[in-house]
Motif scaffolding. Structure first.
Motif, PDB file in Angstrom:
ATOM      1  N   ALA A  37      -5.912   2.442   5.677  1.00  0.00           N
ATOM      2  CA  ALA A  37      -4.554   1.742   6.548  1.00  0.00           C
ATOM      3  C   ALA A  37      -3.095   2.293   6.061  1.00  0.00           C
ATOM      4  O   ALA A  37      -3.284   1.804   3.881  1.00  0.00           O
ATOM      5  CB  ALA A  37      -4.162   0.298   6.540  1.00  0.00           C
ATOM      6  N   VAL A  38      -1.948   2.589   6.514  1.00  0.00           N
ATOM      7  CA  VAL A  38      -0.959   3.907   5.726  1.00  0.00           C
ATOM      8  C   VAL A  38      -0.147   4.171   6.561  1.00  0.00           C
ATOM      9  O   VAL A  38       0.053   3.234   8.075  1.00  0.00           O
ATOM     10  CB  VAL A  38      -1.153   4.628   5.534  1.00  0.00           C
ATOM     11  CG1 VAL A  38      -0.038   5.291   5.037  1.00  0.00           C
ATOM     12  CG2 VAL A  38      -2.327   5.282   4.100  1.00  0.00           C
ATOM     13  N   ASN A  39       1.064   3.253   6.355  1.00  0.00           N
ATOM     14  CA  ASN A  39       2.516   3.035   6.829  1.00  0.00           C
ATOM     15  C   ASN A  39       3.167   4.479   6.394  1.00  0.00           C
ATOM     16  O   ASN A  39       3.434   4.608   5.293  1.00  0.00           O
ATOM     17  CB  ASN A  39       3.472   1.689   6.625  1.00  0.00           C
ATOM     18  CG  ASN A  39       2.873   0.782   7.494  1.00  0.00           C
ATOM     19  OD1 ASN A  39       2.001   0.388   8.535  1.00  0.00           O
ATOM     20  ND2 ASN A  39       2.234  -0.435   6.416  1.00  0.00           N
TER      21      ASN A  39
ATOM     22  N   VAL B 149      -1.494   0.346   2.170  1.00  0.00           N
ATOM     23  CA  VAL B 149      -1.715  -1.142   2.497  1.00  0.00           C
ATOM     24  C   VAL B 149      -3.265  -1.263   2.247  1.00  0.00           C
ATOM     25  O   VAL B 149      -3.451  -2.710   1.440  1.00  0.00           O
ATOM     26  CB  VAL B 149      -1.246  -1.280   4.015  1.00  0.00           C
ATOM     27  CG1 VAL B 149      -1.946  -2.843   4.126  1.00  0.00           C
ATOM     28  CG2 VAL B 149      -0.611  -0.826   4.632  1.00  0.00           C
ATOM     29  N   GLN B 150      -4.399  -0.517   2.462  1.00  0.00           N
ATOM     30  CA  GLN B 150      -5.989  -0.285   2.195  1.00  0.00           C
ATOM     31  C   GLN B 150      -6.402   0.435   2.142  1.00  0.00           C
ATOM     32  O   GLN B 150      -5.884   1.801   2.729  1.00  0.00           O
ATOM     33  CB  GLN B 150      -6.049  -1.566   3.502  1.00  0.00           C
ATOM     34  CG  GLN B 150      -7.941  -1.961   3.056  1.00  0.00           C
ATOM     35  CD  GLN B 150      -7.998  -2.848   3.934  1.00  0.00           C
ATOM     36  OE1 GLN B 150      -7.865  -4.125   4.596  1.00  0.00           O
ATOM     37  NE2 GLN B 150      -9.227  -2.234   5.280  1.00  0.00           N
ATOM     38  N   GLY B 151      -7.358   0.463   1.124  1.00  0.00           N
ATOM     39  CA  GLY B 151      -8.168   1.336   1.211  1.00  0.00           C
ATOM     40  C   GLY B 151      -8.274   2.709   0.331  1.00  0.00           C
ATOM     41  O   GLY B 151      -7.555   2.442  -0.840  1.00  0.00           O
ATOM     42  N   GLU B 152      -8.090   3.660   0.561  1.00  0.00           N
ATOM     43  CA  GLU B 152      -7.735   4.840  -0.125  1.00  0.00           C
ATOM     44  C   GLU B 152      -7.558   6.145   0.551  1.00  0.00           C
ATOM     45  O   GLU B 152      -7.556   6.425   1.692  1.00  0.00           O
ATOM     46  CB  GLU B 152      -9.786   5.831  -0.745  1.00  0.00           C
ATOM     47  CG  GLU B 152      -9.432   6.578  -2.056  1.00  0.00           C
ATOM     48  CD  GLU B 152     -10.660   7.144  -2.419  1.00  0.00           C
ATOM     49  OE1 GLU B 152     -11.058   7.354  -3.241  1.00  0.00           O
ATOM     50  OE2 GLU B 152     -12.093   6.077  -1.688  1.00  0.00           O
ATOM     51  N   ILE B 153      -6.067   7.230   0.371  1.00  0.00           N
ATOM     52  CA  ILE B 153      -5.416   8.082   0.564  1.00  0.00           C
ATOM     53  C   ILE B 153      -6.029   9.325  -0.349  1.00  0.00           C
ATOM     54  O   ILE B 153      -6.020   9.316  -1.568  1.00  0.00           O
ATOM     55  CB  ILE B 153      -3.977   7.868   0.984  1.00  0.00           C
ATOM     56  CG1 ILE B 153      -3.127   7.404  -0.400  1.00  0.00           C
ATOM     57  CG2 ILE B 153      -4.282   7.186   2.558  1.00  0.00           C
ATOM     58  CD1 ILE B 153      -2.041   7.531   0.365  1.00  0.00           C
ATOM     59  N   ALA B 154      -5.793  10.973   0.123  1.00  0.00           N
ATOM     60  CA  ALA B 154      -5.524  11.555  -0.412  1.00  0.00           C
ATOM     61  C   ALA B 154      -4.377  12.696   0.185  1.00  0.00           C
ATOM     62  O   ALA B 154      -4.616  12.881   1.147  1.00  0.00           O
ATOM     63  CB  ALA B 154      -7.140  12.854  -0.176  1.00  0.00           C
ATOM     64  N   VAL B 155      -3.727  12.531  -0.791  1.00  0.00           N
ATOM     65  CA  VAL B 155      -2.621  13.662  -0.015  1.00  0.00           C
ATOM     66  C   VAL B 155      -2.243  15.068  -1.150  1.00  0.00           C
ATOM     67  O   VAL B 155      -2.217  14.666  -2.622  1.00  0.00           O
ATOM     68  CB  VAL B 155      -1.165  12.537  -0.491  1.00  0.00           C
ATOM     69  CG1 VAL B 155      -0.132  13.693  -0.434  1.00  0.00           C
ATOM     70  CG2 VAL B 155      -1.570  11.138  -0.045  1.00  0.00           C
ATOM     71  N   ASP B 156      -1.811  15.894  -0.425  1.00  0.00           N
ATOM     72  CA  ASP B 156      -1.688  17.041  -0.970  1.00  0.00           C
ATOM     73  C   ASP B 156      -0.121  17.740   0.119  1.00  0.00           C
ATOM     74  O   ASP B 156      -0.391  18.036   1.029  1.00  0.00           O
ATOM     75  CB  ASP B 156      -3.072  18.166  -0.505  1.00  0.00           C
ATOM     76  CG  ASP B 156      -3.067  19.968  -0.791  1.00  0.00           C
ATOM     77  OD1 ASP B 156      -1.698  19.672  -1.271  1.00  0.00           O
ATOM     78  OD2 ASP B 156      -3.865  20.178  -0.660  1.00  0.00           O
TER      79      ASP B 156
END
Length: 317
Positions: free
Chosen positions: A139-141, A154-161
């Motif tokens: 989850a992301v804001n 907020v929770q978990g994992e993200i990849a940003v490019d």
């Protein structure tokens, strides 16, 4: 905060069991044997039965409400039940107990701007052209107002490019990147960061800032970071829908796999130290189980679609 103090592990277990039984019943997958087992579970103590009645009542009242919100309400027992239920009704123990088949996210994640369910991955392009991918149960804001380029994980994992500046806020601190590609994962009370292109600064809430460059990763908490280590940026990962294992303990692989499969995944402790090597497709966890059973001395048991257990293979004769 819990009723009467900190949440005990026993109370958390009781709440989790209640949610699991309710999920199986709602799915219509309870066999006669399991229904009898549920009856024995309810009769085990007054607290077991009271919590079950509370859960069923909330299910009827909030049939159209997302499960995480309904489960959170279990923390509000009537005054006369507080002594009976005690710590079993704590928010900390119940928020993560969404019924199976739903998104299984706590309230803060349910309200986030972007979110994924267990086993779901999602990719999109943000207003500034940054490419964002969300891994399972994340989850992301977003905050792009007045020229800001900020994400809140907020929770978990993200990849940003991205090609420009971007900030990622986490509970443990702040990440600031410039034209970088990187992954951020929340794991318990710590945050794990890995940079595959460019560089970024890691600023813990209370601790020294550390700069990471391509091929470096680290884990940090509120008070600071561990030393960085190197990794191979060419290896594929969850962004490509893959789970890699290189002579990895099976228990470690299964703990990672559990993030991608809704429901219960259990295994005999005797399997923990078996070694596994392979590349697995995250979109088909049943096939992963089949491959493991074909290459290792184990067998897979499906009690229901959402209840899977692994055990040592029984030798014939």
């Amino acid at each position: 905060m819990s009723v009467g103090g900190a949440v005990s592990e026993q109370a958390r277990l009781l709440a989790r069991e209640a949610a699991q039984w309710l999920a199986l019943q709602d799915a219509g997958e309870l066999s006669a044997e399991q229904a009898a087992e549920l009856g024995r579970w309810r009769q085990r103590s007054a607290a077991h039965e009271a919590l079950w009645q509370k859960a069923e009542g909330l299910r009827r009242r909030f049939a159209e409400v997302p499960a995480p919100l309904a489960v959170a309400c279990l923390d509000r027992p009537d005054p006369g039940r507080r002594r009976l239920l005690g710590q079993a009704l704590a928010v900390g123990g119940l928020l993560p107990l969404a019924w199976l088949g739903y998104r299984q996210l706590p309230v803060a994640s349910w309200r986030a701007d972007l979110r994924t369910a267990t086993g779901e991955r999602r990719g999109l392009t943000l207003p500034d052209g940054t490419r964002l991918q969300l891994n399972t149960a994340s989850a992301v804001n977003l905050d792009f107002a007045q020229g800001r380029h900020r994400l809140q994980l907020v929770q978990g994992e993200i990849a940003v490019d991205g090609s420009g500046p971007v900030q990622v806020e986490v509970e443990q601190g702040l990440l600031q990147a410039w034209g970088a590609a990187f992954c951020v994962r929340l794991d318990g009370g710590r945050c794990e960061v890995a940079v595959s292109r460019g560089q970024l600064d890691v600023q813990p809430l209370a601790g020294a800032t550390m700069r990471l460059r391509a091929g470096q990763r680290l884990s940090f908490g509120v008070t600071g970071a561990h030393a960085s280590e190197t990794f191979d940026v060419q290896l594929p990962g969850w962004q490509q829908g893959l789970l890699l294992a290189d002579n990895q303990p099976l228990g470690q692989l299964l703990r990672e796999l559990r993030r991608y499969r809704p429901g219960l995944l259990r295994w005999d402790p005797a399997l923990e130290r078996l070694r596994v090597t392979g590349t697995f497709q995250l979109d088909d966890t049943d096939r992963i189980f089949a491959l493991l059973a074909a290459s290792l001395p184990l067998q897979v048991h499906y009690r229901t679609r959402y209840w899977v257990s692994l055990a040592p293979r029984q030798l014939a004769g």
